[in-house]
Design a protein around this motif. Structure first.
Motif, PDB file in Angstrom:
ATOM      1  N   ASN A 271      25.605 -24.594  21.810  1.00  0.00           N
ATOM      2  CA  ASN A 271      25.607 -23.212  21.312  1.00  0.00           C
ATOM      3  C   ASN A 271      26.812 -22.494  21.939  1.00  0.00           C
ATOM      4  O   ASN A 271      26.659 -21.678  22.854  1.00  0.00           O
ATOM      5  N   PRO A 272      28.020 -22.818  21.444  1.00  0.00           N
ATOM      6  CA  PRO A 272      29.244 -22.340  22.105  1.00  0.00           C
ATOM      7  C   PRO A 272      29.401 -20.823  22.151  1.00  0.00           C
ATOM      8  O   PRO A 272      30.248 -20.330  22.894  1.00  0.00           O
ATOM      9  N   GLN A 273      28.595 -20.089  21.403  1.00  0.00           N
ATOM     10  CA  GLN A 273      28.674 -18.622  21.485  1.00  0.00           C
ATOM     11  C   GLN A 273      28.294 -18.126  22.888  1.00  0.00           C
ATOM     12  O   GLN A 273      28.570 -16.989  23.233  1.00  0.00           O
ATOM     13  N   HIS A 274      27.696 -18.998  23.708  1.00  0.00           N
ATOM     14  CA  HIS A 274      27.327 -18.612  25.080  1.00  0.00           C
ATOM     15  C   HIS A 274      28.319 -19.103  26.126  1.00  0.00           C
ATOM     16  O   HIS A 274      28.173 -18.799  27.306  1.00  0.00           O
ATOM     17  N   ALA A 275      29.323 -19.876  25.712  1.00  0.00           N
ATOM     18  CA  ALA A 275      30.249 -20.502  26.670  1.00  0.00           C
ATOM     19  C   ALA A 275      30.976 -19.481  27.540  1.00  0.00           C
ATOM     20  O   ALA A 275      31.218 -19.733  28.726  1.00  0.00           O
ATOM     21  N   GLU A 276      31.311 -18.331  26.977  1.00  0.00           N
ATOM     22  CA  GLU A 276      32.058 -17.348  27.771  1.00  0.00           C
ATOM     23  C   GLU A 276      31.243 -16.841  28.953  1.00  0.00           C
ATOM     24  O   GLU A 276      31.805 -16.346  29.935  1.00  0.00           O
TER      25      GLU A 276
ATOM     26  N   ALA B 211      11.795 -24.824  25.372  1.00  0.00           N
ATOM     27  CA  ALA B 211      12.891 -24.775  26.350  1.00  0.00           C
ATOM     28  C   ALA B 211      14.081 -24.002  25.790  1.00  0.00           C
ATOM     29  O   ALA B 211      14.712 -23.212  26.501  1.00  0.00           O
ATOM     30  N   GLY B 212      14.385 -24.213  24.523  1.00  0.00           N
ATOM     31  CA  GLY B 212      15.481 -23.494  23.894  1.00  0.00           C
ATOM     32  C   GLY B 212      15.230 -22.001  23.838  1.00  0.00           C
ATOM     33  O   GLY B 212      16.130 -21.199  24.078  1.00  0.00           O
ATOM     34  N   LYS B 213      14.007 -21.630  23.531  1.00  0.00           N
ATOM     35  CA  LYS B 213      13.666 -20.199  23.468  1.00  0.00           C
ATOM     36  C   LYS B 213      13.768 -19.564  24.858  1.00  0.00           C
ATOM     37  O   LYS B 213      14.310 -18.467  25.006  1.00  0.00           O
ATOM     38  N   LEU B 214      13.267 -20.246  25.885  1.00  0.00           N
ATOM     39  CA  LEU B 214      13.388 -19.737  27.261  1.00  0.00           C
ATOM     40  C   LEU B 214      14.860 -19.567  27.641  1.00  0.00           C
ATOM     41  O   LEU B 214      15.254 -18.546  28.212  1.00  0.00           O
ATOM     42  N   THR B 215      15.665 -20.561  27.302  1.00  0.00           N
ATOM     43  CA  THR B 215      17.080 -20.525  27.641  1.00  0.00           C
ATOM     44  C   THR B 215      17.798 -19.411  26.905  1.00  0.00           C
ATOM     45  O   THR B 215      18.606 -18.678  27.492  1.00  0.00           O
ATOM     46  N   GLU B 216      17.501 -19.243  25.632  1.00  0.00           N
ATOM     47  CA  GLU B 216      18.136 -18.183  24.840  1.00  0.00           C
ATOM     48  C   GLU B 216      17.828 -16.807  25.431  1.00  0.00           C
ATOM     49  O   GLU B 216      18.717 -15.966  25.581  1.00  0.00           O
ATOM     50  N   VAL B 217      16.571 -16.569  25.798  1.00  0.00           N
ATOM     51  CA  VAL B 217      16.188 -15.278  26.375  1.00  0.00           C
ATOM     52  C   VAL B 217      16.908 -15.060  27.715  1.00  0.00           C
ATOM     53  O   VAL B 217      17.415 -13.969  27.992  1.00  0.00           O
ATOM     54  N   ALA B 218      16.997 -16.106  28.538  1.00  0.00           N
ATOM     55  CA  ALA B 218      17.673 -15.985  29.831  1.00  0.00           C
ATOM     56  C   ALA B 218      19.169 -15.714  29.649  1.00  0.00           C
ATOM     57  O   ALA B 218      19.750 -14.901  30.384  1.00  0.00           O
TER      58      ALA B 218
END
Length: 99
Positions: free
Chosen positions: A88-93, A56-63
């Motif tokens: 993974n706050p690097q994606h918050a923006e 699930a994490g890998k799918l989410t990271e790719v998306a």
């Protein structure tokens, strides 16, 4: 079965509005709706045989990387995606309203 996350291939299937991977003939996917400059991530579903191994994490990271590459605002309707972004706050923006 232990899954080698580096060995699984995540593909973007825009015809089905999902990112997907097939492991041992079993589908795991992240569903989304894309509209203009927004992508709504609606559901992550991992086959029961493969849960708890990072799929699930890998799918989410790719998306999320797809959204970043297209300058899309992410709306995480799926509770898993929302939790992933919090951890993974690097994606918050990506979730912020664009002006």
């Amino acid at each position: 079965m232990q899954i080698d996350l580096k060995g699984i291939e995540i593909t973007h299937n825009p015809g089905e509005n999902r990112f997907e991977t097939w492991i041992e003939g079993q589908l795991s996917k992240l569903d989304y709706l894309e509209n203009g400059d927004t992508i709504v991530m609606t559901h992550v579903g991992v086959h029961p045989d493969h849960r708890g191994q990072g799929v699930a994490g890998k799918l989410t990271e790719v998306a999320l990387e797809y959204a970043r590459s297209r300058s899309l605002r992410v709306i995480p309707m799926c509770s898993y995606v929302a939790a992933y972004i919090r951890h993974n706050p690097q994606h918050a923006e990506l979730t912020r309203q664009r002006s």
